[in-house]
Design a protein around this motif. Structure first.
Motif, PDB file in Angstrom:
ATOM      1  N   ALA A  33      23.886 -24.897 -39.617  1.00 57.16           N
ATOM      2  CA  ALA A  33      22.461 -24.930 -39.939  1.00 57.16           C
ATOM      3  C   ALA A  33      22.137 -26.095 -40.873  1.00 57.16           C
ATOM      4  CB  ALA A  33      22.033 -23.599 -40.562  1.00 57.16           C
ATOM      5  N   ILE A  34      23.019 -26.379 -41.810  1.00 55.75           N
ATOM      6  CA  ILE A  34      22.817 -27.510 -42.718  1.00 55.75           C
ATOM      7  C   ILE A  34      22.819 -28.818 -41.941  1.00 55.75           C
ATOM      8  CG2 ILE A  34      23.857 -28.824 -44.616  1.00 55.75           C
ATOM      9  CD1 ILE A  34      24.800 -26.036 -45.704  1.00 55.75           C
ATOM     10  N   VAL A  35      23.764 -28.963 -41.020  1.00 54.68           N
ATOM     11  CA  VAL A  35      23.824 -30.163 -40.181  1.00 54.68           C
ATOM     12  C   VAL A  35      22.570 -30.274 -39.324  1.00 54.68           C
ATOM     13  CG1 VAL A  35      25.064 -31.281 -38.271  1.00 54.68           C
ATOM     14  CG2 VAL A  35      26.343 -30.272 -40.170  1.00 54.68           C
ATOM     15  N   ALA A  36      22.152 -29.164 -38.728  1.00 52.37           N
ATOM     16  CA  ALA A  36      20.954 -29.170 -37.882  1.00 52.37           C
ATOM     17  C   ALA A  36      19.730 -29.587 -38.690  1.00 52.37           C
ATOM     18  CB  ALA A  36      20.737 -27.795 -37.253  1.00 52.37           C
ATOM     19  N   LEU A  37      19.560 -29.038 -39.876  1.00 54.49           N
ATOM     20  CA  LEU A  37      18.418 -29.379 -40.713  1.00 54.49           C
ATOM     21  C   LEU A  37      18.434 -30.864 -41.077  1.00 54.49           C
ATOM     22  CD1 LEU A  37      15.911 -28.489 -42.234  1.00 54.49           C
ATOM     23  CD2 LEU A  37      17.383 -27.834 -44.140  1.00 54.49           C
ATOM     24  N   ALA A  38      19.603 -31.377 -41.421  1.00 49.52           N
ATOM     25  CA  ALA A  38      19.719 -32.794 -41.778  1.00 49.52           C
ATOM     26  C   ALA A  38      19.379 -33.698 -40.594  1.00 49.52           C
ATOM     27  CB  ALA A  38      21.126 -33.095 -42.285  1.00 49.52           C
ATOM     28  N   GLU A  39      19.897 -33.366 -39.430  1.00 49.71           N
ATOM     29  CA  GLU A  39      19.631 -34.193 -38.255  1.00 49.71           C
ATOM     30  C   GLU A  39      18.172 -34.109 -37.817  1.00 49.71           C
ATOM     31  OE1 GLU A  39      23.386 -35.351 -35.783  1.00 49.71           O
ATOM     32  OE2 GLU A  39      22.759 -33.300 -35.303  1.00 49.71           O
ATOM     33  N   ILE A  40      17.603 -32.925 -37.847  1.00 51.42           N
ATOM     34  CA  ILE A  40      16.193 -32.759 -37.476  1.00 51.42           C
ATOM     35  C   ILE A  40      15.308 -33.529 -38.447  1.00 51.42           C
ATOM     36  CG2 ILE A  40      14.309 -31.085 -37.356  1.00 51.42           C
ATOM     37  CD1 ILE A  40      16.496 -29.069 -36.315  1.00 51.42           C
ATOM     38  N   SER A  41      15.612 -33.425 -39.732  1.00 51.61           N
ATOM     39  CA  SER A  41      14.831 -34.138 -40.740  1.00 51.61           C
ATOM     40  C   SER A  41      14.910 -35.642 -40.543  1.00 51.61           C
ATOM     41  CB  SER A  41      15.319 -33.780 -42.141  1.00 51.61           C
ATOM     42  OG  SER A  41      15.111 -32.426 -42.411  1.00 51.61           O
ATOM     43  N   ALA A  42      16.109 -36.137 -40.289  1.00 49.35           N
ATOM     44  CA  ALA A  42      16.289 -37.573 -40.074  1.00 49.35           C
ATOM     45  C   ALA A  42      15.546 -38.035 -38.824  1.00 49.35           C
ATOM     46  CB  ALA A  42      17.777 -37.908 -39.967  1.00 49.35           C
TER      47      ALA A  42
END
Length: 72
Positions: A33-42
């Protein structure tokens, strides 16, 4: 955020894993979920900059909580 649904799915999966005694999976889903949030934000930030040269999106989500209001 258009991609909130993926974070909700990951939260639900983590809750299921926790409730059913799968702590390693629950921890991995937290990391995912942390990776997903970071990638979506970027991605959203890049898309916003392409539109008008400024930061249009600010991401934020509660990805750590097990009690997401869903019952499994």
């Amino acid at each position: 955020m258009q991609s909130d649904w993926i974070l909700e799915v990951l939260t639900d999966l983590k809750a299921f894993a926790t409730i059913n005694g799968l702590p390693v999976l629950a921890e991995q889903l937290d990391d995912t979920a942390i990776v997903a949030l970071a990638e979506i934000s970027a991605l959203e930030e890049r898309n916003g900059r392409k539109s008008n040269g400024s930061d249009l999106f600010k991401a934020g989500s509660d990805i750590g909580g097990v009690g997401a209001g869903h019952h499994i």
